[in-house]
Write an enzyme that holds these catalytic residues in place. Structure first.
Site, short mmCIF file in Angstrom:
data_model
loop_
_atom_site.label_atom_id
_atom_site.label_comp_id
_atom_site.label_asym_id
_atom_site.label_seq_id
_atom_site.Cartn_x
_atom_site.Cartn_y
_atom_site.Cartn_z
N HIS A 183 0.83 -1.22 0.00
CA HIS A 183 0.00 0.00 0.00
C HIS A 183 0.86 1.27 0.00
CE1 HIS A 183 0.53 -0.26 4.48
NE2 HIS A 183 0.56 1.06 4.35
N ASP A 213 0.18 -7.73 1.40
CA ASP A 213 0.62 -6.34 1.53
C ASP A 213 2.15 -6.24 1.60
OD1 ASP A 213 0.27 -3.63 1.61
OD2 ASP A 213 -0.17 -3.53 3.75
N SER A 292 4.81 2.73 7.95
CA SER A 292 4.43 1.54 7.18
C SER A 292 5.57 1.09 6.29
CB SER A 292 3.19 1.85 6.33
OG SER A 292 2.08 2.13 7.13
#
Length: 449
Positions: A183, A213, A292
């Site tokens: 993402h 992911d 992230s």
């Protein structure tokens, strides 16, 4: 000592009866000649009480010759009479000491302004020293990723790139492979990776796995600039052990947050496909926007997970953080580097939301669509459809696979993750009022761009 010896030698050659304070080894103290009574209270005009020349010895004396003194007067005379060379000797010694101190400062290269300033060393506890060392050793392995998207000006129709997101990542190997979350790079037309030394390189996508992911990028950076992160394992993690998260939150430079593992074997959904990710690590270490894709480390500095999400009911960055375990990441990255994709088996169906099946009072996975060219379509699974009057006719409801119960979509994905492409599985379905077992040969997921 050399300066003192030089001064002593000079005065020894010029004045044989230098002051009784002289410490020359060849010097003998001479008695004061007191041949005649003398009173210091009434000195004669021809005799100086400071310095006179004795005729017999032809030597200089600080006491007037041929005089006699009473002990108190002699004591006063010795105190009042000053050696003309003593003040010069003292000044010279002070000058030599100053020169020696200046020379020592020059040789030691010490700032004179701080030469006498004593700064107490900072005292850290052993756990603080370990944390500082962990951050310093692993920071060069963490990178900053900028996601650029192409935009077209509405008036000039010119195409330009604008930053649409950023995140973190880490160097996987010396070949220039960098691992991050999918993402972080989703929808990017151009990617840039900034290494620990602030050098920036354009990056290209090697491959990605939307379901887990995970994405792998490649940068053409010199090998001496690449510091692969140590790879650990997540199978033996324990709740309560310390963890450390390094990243670039809010676009800032490398930042360290720390906490403990607050839960294991959690399950979250992929932000891209909704497919569940199993065995996720739950931590209370702060994972802010921009963290992230960054690494989650144990106390030895080894990678145990990828920071991927945070659950925050109030929208703040103070909720519960989740990290994809390194044992899951390891196999995905190997496939992406070798093949550019992950060959994960699929049934080839689309199924209804779990809430819809619960409203029907059933348990299982309702098949909405089963394309004829997919594994399930080839095996003969029946999709949901409408009849000529528009009435809904339910399709097959999958209740188990290989004897393992399937209550919802997460159960189905969890079972398929344990299978391989080409495996034959037996799918038990509820068709109307009857239960049937249908053999299905699993196929790989179609290529994605």
């Amino acid at each position: 000592m050399a300066a003192s010896s030089l001064i002593s030698t000079h005065f020894h050659s010029s004045s044989p009866t230098f002051s009784p304070l002289s410490r020359s080894p060849n010097r003998k103290f001479l008695p004061f000649p007191l041949s005649k009574p003398f009173s210091l209270h009434k000195p004669t005009a021809s005799t100086s009480p400071i310095l006179s020349l004795h005729r017999k010895t032809q030597k200089r004396s600080l006491i007037p010759p041929s005089k006699s003194y009473c002990p108190p007067c002699l004591h006063k005379l010795l105190l009042a009479t000053k050696n003309p060379f003593s003040s010069g000797l003292e000044s010279l010694l002070i000058l030599c000491a100053s020169a020696a101190l200046s020379l020592s400062l020059f040789i030691a290269d010490v700032d004179p302004a701080s030469a006498f300033v004593v700064t107490p060393p900072r005292k850290l506890q052993s756990d603080e020293l370990a944390t500082v060392q962990l951050f310093q050793e692993n920071t060069p392995s963490v990178v900053y990723i900028t996601n650029l998207a192409a935009r077209q000006d509405a008036f000039t129709l010119d195409v330009f790139e604008v930053p649409q997101g950023s995140g973190s990542g880490f160097v996987w190997d010396k070949n220039g492979n960098v691992v991050t979350n999918y993402h972080v790079i989703r929808g990017a037309s151009d990617l840039r990776v900034t290494l620990g030394d602030q050098s920036t390189f354009n990056a290209k996508v090697v491959g990605f796995d939307q379901d887990k992911d995970v994405a792998v990028l490649h940068v053409d950076a010199p090998k001496e600039k690449l510091r692969p992160i140590p790879i650990g394992q997540s199978a033996d993690l324990l709740v309560g052990q310390k963890v450390f998260a390094i990243g670039n939150p809010f676009g800032l430079d490398h930042t360290l947050t720390t906490g403990v593992i607050s839960g294991l074997r959690r399950e979250i959904s992929s932000a891209a496909t909704g497919r569940p990710i199993q065995d996720v690590i739950q931590t209370d270490a702060a994972i802010n926007p921009g963290n992230s894709g960054g690494p989650l480390l144990d106390s030895t500095g080894s990678l145990i997970g990828i920071n991927t999400a945070i659950y925050s009911p109030n929208g703040a960055s103070s909720g519960v953080g989740f990290s994809i375990p390194v044992d899951t990441v390891n196999g995905i990255v190997d496939q992406l580097v070798k093949f550019g994709k992950v060959t994960r088996p699929i049934l080839g169906i689309k199924f209804a939301p779990d809430q819809s099946v619960e409203q029907l009072g059933l348990s299982g996975v309702l098949v909405l669509d089963a394309p004829a060219n997919g594994p399930a379509g080839k095996a003969g699974l029946v999709p949901t459809k409408r009849d000529a009057y528009g009435r809904l006719i339910l399709g097959d409801i999958i209740t188990s696979v290989n004897g393992k119960k399937v209550s919802n979509g997460s159960d189905l994905y969890r079972i398929l993750d344990q299978c391989k492409v080409g495996d034959k599985v037996f799918v038990e379905v509820l068709r109307g009022d009857q239960k049937e077992k249908i053999p299905v040969v699993l196929e790989s997921k179609a290529d994605e761009t």
